[in-house]
Design a protein around this motif. Sequence first.
Motif, PDB file in Angstrom:
ATOM      1  N   ALA A 178      16.025  45.228   8.665  1.00 38.01           N
ATOM      2  CA  ALA A 178      14.626  44.897   8.950  1.00 38.01           C
ATOM      3  C   ALA A 178      13.882  44.589   7.653  1.00 38.01           C
ATOM      4  O   ALA A 178      13.061  43.659   7.586  1.00 38.01           O
ATOM      5  CB  ALA A 178      13.960  46.052   9.689  1.00 38.01           C
ATOM      6  N   ALA A 179      14.205  45.376   6.599  1.00 34.98           N
ATOM      7  CA  ALA A 179      13.541  45.148   5.302  1.00 34.98           C
ATOM      8  C   ALA A 179      13.907  43.766   4.755  1.00 34.98           C
ATOM      9  O   ALA A 179      13.045  43.047   4.222  1.00 34.98           O
ATOM     10  CB  ALA A 179      13.951  46.236   4.315  1.00 34.98           C
ATOM     11  N   ILE A 184      12.565  37.942   3.838  1.00 34.02           N
ATOM     12  CA  ILE A 184      12.726  36.514   4.165  1.00 34.02           C
ATOM     13  C   ILE A 184      11.381  35.935   4.601  1.00 34.02           C
ATOM     14  O   ILE A 184      10.994  34.836   4.171  1.00 34.02           O
ATOM     15  CB  ILE A 184      13.802  36.335   5.272  1.00 34.02           C
ATOM     16  N   LYS A 185      10.654  36.711   5.421  1.00 32.04           N
ATOM     17  CA  LYS A 185       9.335  36.231   5.858  1.00 32.04           C
ATOM     18  C   LYS A 185       8.388  36.081   4.666  1.00 32.04           C
ATOM     19  O   LYS A 185       7.613  35.118   4.593  1.00 32.04           O
ATOM     20  CB  LYS A 185       8.752  37.191   6.890  1.00 32.04           C
ATOM     21  N   ALA A 186       8.481  37.032   3.724  1.00 33.25           N
ATOM     22  CA  ALA A 186       7.614  36.967   2.530  1.00 33.25           C
ATOM     23  C   ALA A 186       7.937  35.722   1.704  1.00 33.25           C
ATOM     24  O   ALA A 186       7.037  35.042   1.186  1.00 33.25           O
ATOM     25  CB  ALA A 186       7.794  38.229   1.690  1.00 33.25           C
ATOM     26  N   GLY A 191       6.366  29.602   0.633  1.00 32.38           N
ATOM     27  CA  GLY A 191       6.719  28.180   0.696  1.00 32.38           C
ATOM     28  C   GLY A 191       8.166  27.865   0.396  1.00 32.38           C
ATOM     29  O   GLY A 191       8.528  26.697   0.207  1.00 32.38           O
ATOM     30  N   LYS A 192       9.011  28.899   0.328  1.00 30.20           N
ATOM     31  CA  LYS A 192      10.428  28.638   0.022  1.00 30.20           C
ATOM     32  C   LYS A 192      11.154  28.105   1.252  1.00 30.20           C
ATOM     33  O   LYS A 192      10.799  28.443   2.389  1.00 30.20           O
ATOM     34  CB  LYS A 192      11.142  29.934  -0.394  1.00 30.20           C
ATOM     35  N   THR A 193      12.191  27.335   1.006  1.00 31.01           N
ATOM     36  CA  THR A 193      13.108  26.952   2.075  1.00 31.01           C
ATOM     37  C   THR A 193      14.254  27.955   2.044  1.00 31.01           C
ATOM     38  O   THR A 193      14.779  28.254   0.967  1.00 31.01           O
ATOM     39  CB  THR A 193      13.670  25.535   1.823  1.00 31.01           C
ATOM     40  N   VAL A 207      13.232  35.200  12.636  1.00 34.97           N
ATOM     41  CA  VAL A 207      12.764  34.661  11.353  1.00 34.97           C
ATOM     42  C   VAL A 207      12.983  33.151  11.177  1.00 34.97           C
ATOM     43  O   VAL A 207      12.330  32.541  10.324  1.00 34.97           O
ATOM     44  CB  VAL A 207      13.385  35.398  10.133  1.00 34.97           C
ATOM     45  N   CYS A 208      13.890  32.565  11.978  1.00 35.06           N
ATOM     46  CA  CYS A 208      14.235  31.163  11.715  1.00 35.06           C
ATOM     47  C   CYS A 208      13.337  30.174  12.460  1.00 35.06           C
ATOM     48  O   CYS A 208      12.926  30.424  13.594  1.00 35.06           O
ATOM     49  CB  CYS A 208      15.687  30.897  12.097  1.00 35.06           C
ATOM     50  N   ASP A 209      13.068  29.050  11.800  1.00 36.83           N
ATOM     51  CA  ASP A 209      12.358  27.948  12.455  1.00 36.83           C
ATOM     52  C   ASP A 209      13.358  27.034  13.150  1.00 36.83           C
ATOM     53  O   ASP A 209      13.084  26.507  14.217  1.00 36.83           O
ATOM     54  CB  ASP A 209      11.593  27.123  11.409  1.00 36.83           C
ATOM     55  N   ARG A 210      14.495  26.838  12.485  1.00 34.19           N
ATOM     56  CA  ARG A 210      15.530  25.946  13.042  1.00 34.19           C
ATOM     57  C   ARG A 210      16.874  26.661  12.953  1.00 34.19           C
ATOM     58  O   ARG A 210      17.065  27.526  12.079  1.00 34.19           O
ATOM     59  CB  ARG A 210      15.625  24.640  12.226  1.00 34.19           C
ATOM     60  N   ILE A 211      17.773  26.271  13.810  1.00 33.17           N
ATOM     61  CA  ILE A 211      19.135  26.817  13.723  1.00 33.17           C
ATOM     62  C   ILE A 211      20.167  25.696  13.920  1.00 33.17           C
ATOM     63  O   ILE A 211      19.853  24.658  14.490  1.00 33.17           O
ATOM     64  CB  ILE A 211      19.414  27.920  14.780  1.00 33.17           C
TER      65      ILE A 211
END
Lengths: 285, 282
Positions: A178-179, A184-186, A191-193, A207-211
Amino acid sequence: MKTGPAIAVKGLTKDFRIGLRGLKLRAVDNVSFEIPRGQVFGLLGPNGCGKSTTLKIILGLVSPTAGEVSILGFPFATTSARSRTGFLPEAPYFHKFLTGRELVAYCARLSGVKSESVNPAVEEALALTAMTEAGDRTIGTYSKGMLQRIGLAQAIVHDPELVILDEPTAGVDPLGSAAIGQMIKAMKAKGKTIVLCSHLLGQVEQVCDRIAIMDRGKLVLEGRVDDVLTRRDQSIITVENLTPEARRAAEEILAQHGARVTSLTHPRRSLDDLFRELVTGSRDA
Amino acid sequence: MPDFMKASLTRISWMTRLTFLEAIRQRFFAFLILLSAALVLSSVSLRFLDFGHGELKFVCDFGFGGMFLFGSVLAVVMSAQLFFAEMDNRTALTLLAKPVSRTEFLVGKFLGVWLVLGVFIFTLSTLLGIILWARCQELTVAAIEVGKAPPELSITGLFSYTGMQWARLGVVAAMILMVASLARTFLFTVIVGSMLVVAGQLQWLAQETLLKPSDLNIFSKLLLTVSTYIIPNLQQFNIGDALTLDHGSVADGAVTLALFSGSCYIVVFLFIGSLMFQRREI
């Protein structure tokens, strides 16, 4: 700064020669996808499906048999591309005699961080991964979770635009996972990819936008998480501000069946279900 | 200096530091340096076995022998071990995913190993120098008392020889890294590397055979000629006695020529190793 996707993979194929007779084993088979900048991209698949090979090709650690790869607009495997990329390998192993702080500082120098900026960059990376207190312990004394976190710190210390995480939660307990999800969210918020390879499908979904899902070296699905998980052939109705008459009429009809209208949306299947459906007869079941 | 070159040198220097730190922590290094130091020290108590040679020459031969033998073992094993440790432990995966080129990786490894070999060889040399100087003082007093000429000892010559040995070990380390960048296993690298070192020590025989008129067939002559170019003549670095005890007997330019040819071999071996390493899948 160059424009275009963070990663563009086109027709990527990788064959390994095995045995004395040089039999061909196709690990990656004509894979193409693009990862837009600023998104979290999940690369999924069963063990041996070609995920790690694809990542290694992207990082220039393995040469492709065919196909093209570019990172942030630069040809892959170049210093320019790698200086903008951070990588956490699967089950990371670092030089055990170094302390966590020394390792991160060392990686900062290798990644081109200027000497006067090394200490602030190291402290920031250690703080983001919650490793500040353990930073002066030698890596040989770290638990698996701490190894993953220090691995993440070394991957982000040079403030890369693209972060590639290969199984960052492998062997880590649920709290640690979870941490890592929060980290990853942070990073996404900054603005990181991020490219994430993981078997924790619930976390990937969060957490993912695309898979993209790979099986037996081929890409079997790629798209936005919402798009691929939404069942377009079914509907959920969300009704608000209905006229009392219409609502009463609807509720009366539904009440006869013991139901109540609360929303209208598309039903979703879980990522677990989708994954199992696509990857039929998984070899590691 | 251009920025890209400065950045490259920075990365090489950090690779060198890491390799050096890793190497000096190894028990194998500590074991060999202690064993070699014990051998050098024991030469004083074993000087009665001098077989009729001068006492200082016996101590010198003993010390140089230790440096030569254990230095060679250290160069072969440590170069291969440090290279394969990075591959087998997958630390190379982390390092080569950084903006570190494979040439920088290999050069950093080489310099790290060479630095460790320098520590080894100069530590032993200092120890040998102290022993030789102390014994030379005693022998000088004794010689003057009986009206004989005092023994000749050149500490500068000793350190020139140490520098030559360091260069020789550099050639060996570069040769092993070249083999390692092609090989799949540590054992293969050590075996092939050791054979090349032995061939290098005997290479002067091929040169002598070619110089003498002989009835060798064309194929043998060609093989010998090629081998004299491919395999470095490691024997040309072993002029310790002459440098330390009889400085005048060293041919003009022998040291410079050996160092120049050693440097050339190091560059060529690292270049070939780097080319082969580019194709290696990590």
